[in-house]
Design an enzyme around this catalytic site. Structure first.
Site, mmCIF file in Angstrom:
data_model
loop_
_atom_site.group_PDB
_atom_site.id
_atom_site.type_symbol
_atom_site.label_atom_id
_atom_site.label_comp_id
_atom_site.label_asym_id
_atom_site.label_seq_id
_atom_site.Cartn_x
_atom_site.Cartn_y
_atom_site.Cartn_z
ATOM 1 N N ARG A 1 0.528 12.103 -9.601
ATOM 2 C CA ARG A 1 1.805 10.423 -9.082
ATOM 3 C C ARG A 1 2.346 10.449 -9.698
ATOM 4 O O ARG A 1 3.418 9.610 -8.975
ATOM 5 C CB ARG A 1 0.379 9.935 -9.696
ATOM 6 C CG ARG A 1 -1.198 9.293 -8.943
ATOM 7 C CD ARG A 1 -1.555 7.994 -9.412
ATOM 8 N NE ARG A 1 -3.482 7.903 -9.008
ATOM 9 C CZ ARG A 1 -3.958 8.014 -8.455
ATOM 10 N NH1 ARG A 1 -2.902 7.675 -7.376
ATOM 11 N NH2 ARG A 1 -5.086 7.764 -8.349
ATOM 12 N N ASP B 1 -4.201 5.695 6.313
ATOM 13 C CA ASP B 1 -4.964 6.179 6.597
ATOM 14 C C ASP B 1 -5.933 6.253 7.454
ATOM 15 O O ASP B 1 -5.618 5.821 8.824
ATOM 16 C CB ASP B 1 -5.420 7.500 5.194
ATOM 17 C CG ASP B 1 -6.081 8.494 5.792
ATOM 18 O OD1 ASP B 1 -5.408 9.095 6.777
ATOM 19 O OD2 ASP B 1 -5.623 9.857 4.334
ATOM 20 N N PHE C 1 -2.320 16.129 4.257
ATOM 21 C CA PHE C 1 -2.746 15.626 2.749
ATOM 22 C C PHE C 1 -1.520 15.328 1.942
ATOM 23 O O PHE C 1 -0.861 16.381 1.242
ATOM 24 C CB PHE C 1 -4.239 16.503 1.884
ATOM 25 C CG PHE C 1 -4.312 15.510 1.012
ATOM 26 C CD1 PHE C 1 -5.026 15.118 1.309
ATOM 27 C CD2 PHE C 1 -3.368 15.667 -0.250
ATOM 28 C CE1 PHE C 1 -5.786 13.867 -0.115
ATOM 29 C CE2 PHE C 1 -4.567 15.083 -1.312
ATOM 30 C CZ PHE C 1 -5.202 14.362 -1.084
ATOM 31 N N GLU D 1 1.491 -1.553 0.262
ATOM 32 C CA GLU D 1 0.051 -0.159 0.027
ATOM 33 C C GLU D 1 1.216 0.927 0.161
ATOM 34 O O GLU D 1 2.277 1.427 0.661
ATOM 35 C CB GLU D 1 -1.390 0.244 1.385
ATOM 36 C CG GLU D 1 -2.358 -0.340 0.981
ATOM 37 C CD GLU D 1 -2.767 0.647 0.302
ATOM 38 O OE1 GLU D 1 -2.647 0.999 -0.396
ATOM 39 O OE2 GLU D 1 -3.854 0.173 -0.096
ATOM 40 N N ASP D 2 0.592 2.255 -0.766
ATOM 41 C CA ASP D 2 1.085 3.417 -0.417
ATOM 42 C C ASP D 2 0.983 4.376 1.210
ATOM 43 O O ASP D 2 1.842 5.172 1.349
ATOM 44 C CB ASP D 2 0.477 4.706 -1.614
ATOM 45 C CG ASP D 2 -1.076 4.829 -1.214
ATOM 46 O OD1 ASP D 2 -1.009 4.101 -1.112
ATOM 47 O OD2 ASP D 2 -0.854 6.096 -1.840
HETATM 48 C C1 PRP Z 1 -5.614 5.034 -1.296
HETATM 49 C C2 PRP Z 1 -4.895 4.820 -0.467
HETATM 50 C C3 PRP Z 1 -4.694 3.442 0.001
HETATM 51 C C4 PRP Z 1 -6.338 4.545 0.945
HETATM 52 C C5 PRP Z 1 -5.623 4.945 2.362
HETATM 53 O O1 PRP Z 1 -6.298 5.047 -2.027
HETATM 54 O O2 PRP Z 1 -3.915 4.191 -2.031
HETATM 55 O O3 PRP Z 1 -5.717 2.563 -0.663
HETATM 56 O O4 PRP Z 1 -7.044 5.505 0.476
HETATM 57 O O5 PRP Z 1 -7.123 4.868 2.970
HETATM 58 P P1 PRP Z 1 -7.809 4.759 3.813
HETATM 59 O O6 PRP Z 1 -6.965 3.560 5.414
HETATM 60 O O7 PRP Z 1 -8.256 5.849 4.896
HETATM 61 O O8 PRP Z 1 -8.224 3.812 3.546
HETATM 62 P P2 PRP Z 1 -7.404 5.711 -2.963
HETATM 63 O O9 PRP Z 1 -8.737 5.468 -2.945
HETATM 64 O O10 PRP Z 1 -6.914 6.976 -2.863
HETATM 65 O O11 PRP Z 1 -7.008 4.901 -4.641
HETATM 66 P P3 PRP Z 1 -5.961 5.248 -5.861
HETATM 67 O O12 PRP Z 1 -4.694 4.623 -4.601
HETATM 68 O O13 PRP Z 1 -6.841 5.082 -6.329
HETATM 69 O O14 PRP Z 1 -5.995 6.602 -5.082
#
Ligand code: PRP
Length: 176
Positions: free
Chosen positions: A164, A102, A151, A98-99
């Protein structure tokens, strides 16, 4: 063309150094075993791409796409599976990449989705963790950096689909 320069929060150099540590730890932990790496699209694509180069193990790479944010800066509260992995993980060592963790809702949902498929083991590597916003605790086995409640964009992370491609993790400023 419009120009922009977000502030650097974690530099390209610091990310590269941390990836060396994480790659070494993962290599040691799974010594002699094969690993199925699941890259969570879209945000983890750059971290995953760089991290797997530092793991000295046979890897099968899978992609899964989940989204929870829409185009805003806060979670929508539900997670949608946009694209699933393409092979069985039953009996396999699985490492999710995961990136960012949150609120933790995405990883909680994904863990539930994957555990019913009976992997041999299931671990998580995340570049970033924001403890101040976490609502669903999840064990991050390999963490890059803990960050404050800002953010963040870049190194795979977006704001409304942009930024990105930046090679560092940054924060938007008044000029963006
Ligand atoms: C982002 C990120 C994680 C998630 C974390 O994805 O890549 O997967 O949110 O947030 P959380 O812990 O509050 O669930 P996003 O839904 O923005 O999609 P993306 O990776 O395609 O940008």
């Amino acid at each position: 063309m419009e120009s922009y320069s977000p502030d650097v929060l974690i530099s390209e150099e610091d990310i590269a150094l941390r990836l060396e540590d994480l790659g070494r730890a993962i290599t040691e932990d799974y010594q002699g075993q094969e690993l199925v790496v699941i890259c969570v699209l879209k945000g983890a694509f750059m971290f995953c791409s760089d991290l797997i180069k530092k793991i000295e193990l046979p890897i099968k790479l899978e992609f899964i796409s989940l989204s929870s944010y829409g185009d805003g800066t806060s979670s929508s509260g539900n997670v949608v599976l946009d694209m699933d992995i393409s092979s069985s993980i039953a009996g396999k060592n699985v490492l999710v990449i995961e990136d960012i963790v949150d609120t933790g809702l995405t990883i909680k949902t994904l863990n539930e989705m994957l555990l019913v498929r009976k992997p041999k083991s299931l671990k998580l590597a995340s570049l970033l963790f924001k403890p101040s916003r976490n609502e669903h605790p999840a064990k991050i086995d390999y963490l890059g950096f803990e960050i404050e409640d800002k953010f963040v964009i870049g190194y795979g992370l977006d704001y409304a689909g942009r930024y990105r491609e930046l090679p560092y993790v940054g924060v938007l400023n008044a000029g963006n």
